[in-house]
Each structure stands twice: as C-alpha cells, then as structure tokens.
Design an enzyme around this catalytic site. Structure first.
Site, PDB file in Angstrom:
ATOM      1  N   TYR A 115      11.109   2.197  -3.363  1.00  0.00           N
ATOM      2  CA  TYR A 115      11.888   2.805  -4.453  1.00  0.00           C
ATOM      3  C   TYR A 115      11.057   3.912  -5.117  1.00  0.00           C
ATOM      4  CZ  TYR A 115      14.396   3.574  -8.803  1.00  0.00           C
ATOM      5  OH  TYR A 115      15.045   4.182  -9.849  1.00  0.00           O
ATOM      6  N   VAL A 168      16.238   1.360 -18.361  1.00  0.00           N
ATOM      7  CA  VAL A 168      17.560   1.607 -18.946  1.00  0.00           C
ATOM      8  C   VAL A 168      18.429   0.422 -18.538  1.00  0.00           C
ATOM      9  CG1 VAL A 168      19.464   3.251 -19.157  1.00  0.00           C
ATOM     10  CG2 VAL A 168      17.233   4.054 -18.303  1.00  0.00           C
TER      11      VAL A 168
HETATM   12  P1  NDP Z   1      23.911   1.734 -11.889  1.00  0.00           P
HETATM   13  O1  NDP Z   1      23.764   0.729 -10.800  1.00  0.00           O
HETATM   14  O2  NDP Z   1      24.549   1.285 -13.158  1.00  0.00           O
HETATM   15  O3  NDP Z   1      24.690   3.023 -11.336  1.00  0.00           O
HETATM   16  C1  NDP Z   1      24.396   3.563 -10.079  1.00  0.00           C
HETATM   17  C2  NDP Z   1      25.472   4.559  -9.696  1.00  0.00           C
HETATM   18  O4  NDP Z   1      25.118   5.140  -8.429  1.00  0.00           O
HETATM   19  C3  NDP Z   1      26.835   3.927  -9.548  1.00  0.00           C
HETATM   20  O5  NDP Z   1      27.802   4.748 -10.116  1.00  0.00           O
HETATM   21  C4  NDP Z   1      27.034   3.861  -8.038  1.00  0.00           C
HETATM   22  O6  NDP Z   1      28.411   4.037  -7.714  1.00  0.00           O
HETATM   23  C5  NDP Z   1      26.237   5.084  -7.570  1.00  0.00           C
HETATM   24  N1  NDP Z   1      25.845   4.938  -6.180  1.00  0.00           N
HETATM   25  C6  NDP Z   1      24.946   4.074  -5.641  1.00  0.00           C
HETATM   26  N2  NDP Z   1      24.910   4.203  -4.310  1.00  0.00           N
HETATM   27  C7  NDP Z   1      25.806   5.168  -3.993  1.00  0.00           C
HETATM   28  C8  NDP Z   1      26.234   5.745  -2.772  1.00  0.00           C
HETATM   29  N3  NDP Z   1      25.722   5.366  -1.593  1.00  0.00           N
HETATM   30  N4  NDP Z   1      27.172   6.709  -2.795  1.00  0.00           N
HETATM   31  C9  NDP Z   1      27.703   7.109  -3.977  1.00  0.00           C
HETATM   32  N5  NDP Z   1      27.335   6.617  -5.169  1.00  0.00           N
HETATM   33  C10 NDP Z   1      26.406   5.638  -5.166  1.00  0.00           C
HETATM   34  O7  NDP Z   1      22.442   2.275 -12.162  1.00  0.00           O
HETATM   35  P2  NDP Z   1      21.873   3.422 -13.146  1.00  0.00           P
HETATM   36  O8  NDP Z   1      22.946   4.061 -13.914  1.00  0.00           O
HETATM   37  O9  NDP Z   1      20.738   2.823 -13.870  1.00  0.00           O
HETATM   38  O10 NDP Z   1      21.278   4.421 -12.056  1.00  0.00           O
HETATM   39  C11 NDP Z   1      21.564   5.798 -12.011  1.00  0.00           C
HETATM   40  C12 NDP Z   1      20.322   6.543 -11.552  1.00  0.00           C
HETATM   41  O11 NDP Z   1      19.311   6.374 -12.530  1.00  0.00           O
HETATM   42  C13 NDP Z   1      19.736   6.066 -10.229  1.00  0.00           C
HETATM   43  O12 NDP Z   1      19.342   7.191  -9.479  1.00  0.00           O
HETATM   44  C14 NDP Z   1      18.515   5.257 -10.663  1.00  0.00           C
HETATM   45  O13 NDP Z   1      17.522   5.239  -9.663  1.00  0.00           O
HETATM   46  C15 NDP Z   1      18.089   6.032 -11.883  1.00  0.00           C
HETATM   47  N6  NDP Z   1      17.240   5.353 -12.826  1.00  0.00           N
HETATM   48  C16 NDP Z   1      17.638   4.171 -13.408  1.00  0.00           C
HETATM   49  C17 NDP Z   1      16.804   3.538 -14.313  1.00  0.00           C
HETATM   50  C18 NDP Z   1      17.160   2.240 -14.923  1.00  0.00           C
HETATM   51  O14 NDP Z   1      16.240   1.567 -15.466  1.00  0.00           O
HETATM   52  N7  NDP Z   1      18.418   1.815 -14.946  1.00  0.00           N
HETATM   53  C19 NDP Z   1      15.527   4.140 -14.710  1.00  0.00           C
HETATM   54  C20 NDP Z   1      15.216   5.368 -14.025  1.00  0.00           C
HETATM   55  C21 NDP Z   1      16.059   5.944 -13.151  1.00  0.00           C
HETATM   56  P3  NDP Z   1      29.224   3.190  -6.640  1.00  0.00           P
HETATM   57  O15 NDP Z   1      28.573   1.859  -6.522  1.00  0.00           O
HETATM   58  O16 NDP Z   1      30.623   3.176  -7.174  1.00  0.00           O
HETATM   59  O17 NDP Z   1      29.121   4.004  -5.406  1.00  0.00           O
HETATM   60  C1  8X3 Z   2      13.996   2.502 -12.766  1.00  0.00           C
HETATM   61  C2  8X3 Z   2      12.849   2.279 -13.673  1.00  0.00           C
HETATM   62  O1  8X3 Z   2      10.562   1.173 -13.887  1.00  0.00           O
HETATM   63  O2  8X3 Z   2      12.360  -0.123 -12.900  1.00  0.00           O
HETATM   64  O3  8X3 Z   2      13.809   3.678 -12.046  1.00  0.00           O
HETATM   65  O4  8X3 Z   2      11.356   1.618 -11.672  1.00  0.00           O
HETATM   66  S1  8X3 Z   2      11.744   1.183 -12.999  1.00  0.00           S
END
Ligand code: NDP
Ligand code: 8X3
Length: 265
Positions: free
Chosen positions: A165, A198
């Site tokens: 990741y 988050v």
């Molecule tokens: P969620 O799981 O709540 O949302 C993820 C989103 O990505 C969903 O809308 C999902 O839609 C979409 N997604 C995943 N795989 C696919 C795919 N193959 N095709 C199209 N859409 C896809 O997680 P977050 O909102 O937290 O994540 C959003 C971004 O933020 C990610 O890139 C994550 O790595 C990043 N992030 C998150 C953090 C956290 O702590 N939550 C911290 C730092 C970064 P669906 O399943 O409908 O396709």
């Molecule tokens: C998501 C944040 O710290 O879990 O990208 O990798 S962490």
C-alpha cells in the site's frame, strides 16, 4: 447581440469536476463540497446504486448538473469508453480528483497476499494513470485544468505491514510531481493531498469487511473526517489561478506520523 454575449459569459463560467471513487468517504465528501462550490459534477465508482443516491443528494443541496459514470478504474477499456465518449457539454473538465483507491490487507511482505497486492497496484497506480491519460489531453485541449491526486502519508513514510500500500502511495506522490512537470507548459495545476487517518470505509475494506477491527484503527483519538479532506481539496482549487499548491500533508492532531498517535484509554 446583448443576449448572445450574456449566454457566452455563462458558458465560460461553467466549471466541471470529475471525482473518482465518489461512492464513499473522501470522494463523496469532495463531490458534495465541489457541487456546493458551483461545479457541475461527474461522479464515478463501481456501485451504481450509491452513485444514484449521491446524484440525488448533490441535486438537493446545489444547482449542479450531475453525470454518474459507473466503471472500474482498473479496466482500461471501461475507463476509456466512459470518459472518451463524454458528450461535448461534459468534456471540458476543469478539475480531476484522482481519489479512487484502497488498501487491501495488512501483512508482512513475506506473508503478503498476491491478489491484494495486485488490487492495490491496479487501482491506486494503474487506475489513476488510466484516468489521467484520458483527462489530461482533454484539459490541454480545453486550455486549462487542475488535477488533484489523493496520496497518503503512507506515500511519505513506510510503516510495518504497509509495504505494498505504501509503495502505491509513494508512486502516487512521484506521479503527482511528474504530472506537475509534464503539464507545466500547459498551465495545468497539479496538487497532491496526503492525509493521515481519515475515518471512512478505508479500514473496513483493508480488513476485508471486519468492522470491529476497522473501528480499532480510530479508537481513542479523533481522526480526520472525509469533509476535512474535501475542504483541503477545495482550498487548493480555489487559490488564485497563478498559485499552485504542490501538496498538502494533513493528519489528525493526535497523529504524529504513520506510526505514532496519542490515544485516550
Ligand atoms: P473509501 O473506501 O471510503 O472510498 C474508496 C472509494 O474508492 C470508493 O468510492 C470506491 O468506490 C472507490 N474505488 C475503489 N476501488 C475502485 C475501483 N477499482 N474502481 C473505481 N473506484 C474504486 O476510502 P477513502 O475515502 O478513505 O479513500 C479514498 C482515497 O483516499 C484512497 O485513494 C485512499 O488510499 C486515500 N486515503 C485514505 C486515507 C484514510 O485514512 N481513509 C488516508 C490517506 C489516503 P466503489 O467501491 O464504488 O468502486
Ligand atoms: C491511509 C493512511 O496511515 O493508514 O492512507 O496508511 S494510513
């Protein structure tokens, strides 16, 4: 004549934002906030039902026009078909938020699940590239644009069991910088957003639906909310045209880095 001028002024002012992964978490909050900021929204994800619900929600809270595109960012033909075939009135995309992504699993490298690795690499790196490859030329043709890449603090430092990741998010960080250089001559702004914890469906997905385990990730501290991230994205987008925010790294106040957090019992 006067009326014509007015109509063309309205056309010039129309702004369109495309957010990938808008069915949940950060993407959903961003879509709602950008609609409030006056953008017409292209929302994408794999779950049509959620796209329909979000579409209705956006229309309820704003005057935005909404187009939902249901596709998997890992499938290049689907990405191309959905975005390339946008009608003229939706093709002038001003803002692309490359947000779709996931973590799958939490194993040491020697115990890693190959399928999890492939899902992360295919979604977080290749999916982001497929979407960008289609949208960037559209922005160049349009003469302006702003790409926001959602990375992570996992793309700034590694942590135990984060291996693949983290590697995908390091790649997002590198691509963010690379895009900035390549698109510089076209006046396209590029911003990386790198959040710490988050609370979204992120950990539920990472732990394969184990909600109890996911809850523990945020236990005893106040994590960032998807709305916090949406606001940082909106802030970067709303800087004056001559200002490019290269990146924003943000964590909960209780989180010092990827491995250090203060938790109340
Ligand atoms: P969620 O799981 O709540 O949302 C993820 C989103 O990505 C969903 O809308 C999902 O839609 C979409 N997604 C995943 N795989 C696919 C795919 N193959 N095709 C199209 N859409 C896809 O997680 P977050 O909102 O937290 O994540 C959003 C971004 O933020 C990610 O890139 C994550 O790595 C990043 N992030 C998150 C953090 C956290 O702590 N939550 C911290 C730092 C970064 P669906 O399943 O409908 O396709
Ligand atoms: C998501 C944040 O710290 O879990 O990208 O990798 S962490």
């Amino acid at each position: 004549m006067e009326k014509k001028k007015y109509i063309s002024l309205i056309k010039v002012k129309r702004m369109i934002a495309l957010v990938t992964g808008a069915t949940s978490g950060i993407g959903k909050a961003t879509a709602l906030l950008l609609a409030r900021h006056g953008y017409d929204m292209i929302i994408t994800g794999r779950r049509q039902e959620r796209l329909d619900i979000l579409s209705a929600e956006i229309k309820k809270i704003s005057n935005a026009h909404v187009l939902s595109l249901c596709f998997d960012v890992r499938r290049q033909e689907e990405v191309t078909k959905n975005i390339q075939s946008l009608k003229e009135n939706w093709s002038k995309i001003d803002v692309l938020v490359n947000n779709a992504g996931l973590a799958a699993g939490f194993s040491a490298i020697q115990e890693g699940v190959i399928d999890d690795w492939e899902r992360m690499i295919d979604t977080n790196i290749k999916g982001l590239l497929y979407v960008t490859r289609i949208v960037a030329p559209m922005m160049i043709k349009h003469g302006k644009g702003h790409i926001v890449n959602v990375g992570s603090i996992a793309g700034k430092e590694v942590y135990p069991n984060g291996n693949v990741y983290c590697a995908t998010k390091y790649a997002v960080d590198a691509l963010n910088r690379a895009m900035r250089l390549d698109l510089l001559q076209h006046g396209i702004r590029v911003t990386g957003i790198h959040p710490g914890m988050v609370e979204t469906e992120f950990s539920i997905v990472r732990y394969n639906g184990d909600e109890e385990r996911a809850k523990k990730v945020y236990a005893g501290l106040k994590p960032l909310t998807p709305e916090d991230i949406a606001e940082s994205i909106a802030w970067a987008l709303t800087r004056p045209a001559h200002v490019n925010i290269t990146e924003i790294v943000l964590t909960p106040t209780a989180q010092g880095n990827a491995t250090t957090a203060v938790r109340k019992a």
